[in-house]
Design a protein around this motif. Sequence first.
Motif, PDB file in Angstrom:
ATOM      1  N   LYS A 279     -64.922  29.314  37.272  1.00 33.73           N
ATOM      2  CA  LYS A 279     -64.535  28.161  38.100  1.00 33.73           C
ATOM      3  C   LYS A 279     -63.591  28.646  39.193  1.00 33.73           C
ATOM      4  O   LYS A 279     -62.818  29.573  38.974  1.00 33.73           O
ATOM      5  CB  LYS A 279     -63.820  27.108  37.254  1.00 33.73           C
ATOM      6  N   PRO A 280     -63.605  27.992  40.356  1.00 32.69           N
ATOM      7  CA  PRO A 280     -62.713  28.425  41.437  1.00 32.69           C
ATOM      8  C   PRO A 280     -61.242  28.058  41.220  1.00 32.69           C
ATOM      9  O   PRO A 280     -60.357  28.664  41.794  1.00 32.69           O
ATOM     10  CB  PRO A 280     -63.265  27.714  42.677  1.00 32.69           C
ATOM     11  N   HIS A 281     -61.012  27.045  40.370  1.00 29.20           N
ATOM     12  CA  HIS A 281     -59.631  26.631  40.117  1.00 29.20           C
ATOM     13  C   HIS A 281     -59.500  26.068  38.699  1.00 29.20           C
ATOM     14  O   HIS A 281     -60.485  25.778  38.044  1.00 29.20           O
ATOM     15  CB  HIS A 281     -59.161  25.604  41.152  1.00 29.20           C
ATOM     16  N   ALA A 282     -58.260  25.930  38.265  1.00 26.74           N
ATOM     17  CA  ALA A 282     -57.943  25.316  36.976  1.00 26.74           C
ATOM     18  C   ALA A 282     -56.791  24.345  37.206  1.00 26.74           C
ATOM     19  O   ALA A 282     -56.170  24.345  38.280  1.00 26.74           O
ATOM     20  CB  ALA A 282     -57.553  26.380  35.958  1.00 26.74           C
TER      21      ALA A 282
ATOM     22  N   MET B  21     -58.224  30.315  40.558  1.00 28.51           N
ATOM     23  CA  MET B  21     -58.571  31.287  39.523  1.00 28.51           C
ATOM     24  C   MET B  21     -58.893  32.622  40.196  1.00 28.51           C
ATOM     25  O   MET B  21     -59.260  32.659  41.360  1.00 28.51           O
ATOM     26  CB  MET B  21     -59.781  30.798  38.717  1.00 28.51           C
ATOM     27  N   PRO B  22     -58.768  33.715  39.462  1.00 26.46           N
ATOM     28  CA  PRO B  22     -59.083  35.019  40.035  1.00 26.46           C
ATOM     29  C   PRO B  22     -60.561  35.135  40.416  1.00 26.46           C
ATOM     30  O   PRO B  22     -61.407  34.426  39.864  1.00 26.46           O
ATOM     31  CB  PRO B  22     -58.745  36.009  38.915  1.00 26.46           C
TER      32      PRO B  22
ATOM     33  N   THR C 255     -46.327  35.033  38.701  1.00 37.13           N
ATOM     34  CA  THR C 255     -46.211  33.732  39.353  1.00 37.13           C
ATOM     35  C   THR C 255     -47.388  33.588  40.303  1.00 37.13           C
ATOM     36  O   THR C 255     -47.997  34.570  40.706  1.00 37.13           O
ATOM     37  CB  THR C 255     -44.897  33.599  40.147  1.00 37.13           C
ATOM     38  N   GLY C 256     -47.712  32.357  40.649  1.00 38.92           N
ATOM     39  CA  GLY C 256     -48.823  32.119  41.562  1.00 38.92           C
ATOM     40  C   GLY C 256     -48.703  30.752  42.199  1.00 38.92           C
ATOM     41  O   GLY C 256     -47.902  29.919  41.776  1.00 38.92           O
TER      42      GLY C 256
END
Length: 140
Positions: free
Chosen positions: A122-125, A116-117, A97-98
């Motif tokens: 990319k920094p996010h999705a 994102m890890p 979960t995140g």
Amino acid sequence: MLRPSITPSPVHHPSELPASSVPAALDRGHLYSPTLDITSYGISYRSGDDFEPMSGAPRGDGKAFARWWNKIASINVPDYLGLRVGDEITIQHVTCTGPGTVVETCRFGALIRYPMPAGASKPHAEMYVRRRNLAGHWYR
């Protein structure tokens, strides 16, 4: 950078149908917004404040799907099953979960942005969530 203060939507008991712009239904503890065929399965639901259940997506015809998406599914709504823009939620991924943040709500679901890890391109999705499980985590 400071984050703006966000007022989360009220947390509902897993067996409670929230007031929402879209209809709400529960099936074996999973909250979702039903499609028109819900009555044939005998599942009870709460009507939406603004919408009744929408039709399912057409299959096999790209033009029909585009019309359905543009005229029915992607209509912006004030909330999706109680989720509002800016709400912080927990996403149920396949293996974990995140955190995620609601960036848009429409009849189809809530668009979520999640980090994102480290090392990702990319920094996010982003992804749509449409259901909530018994633990309160949201998923496709």
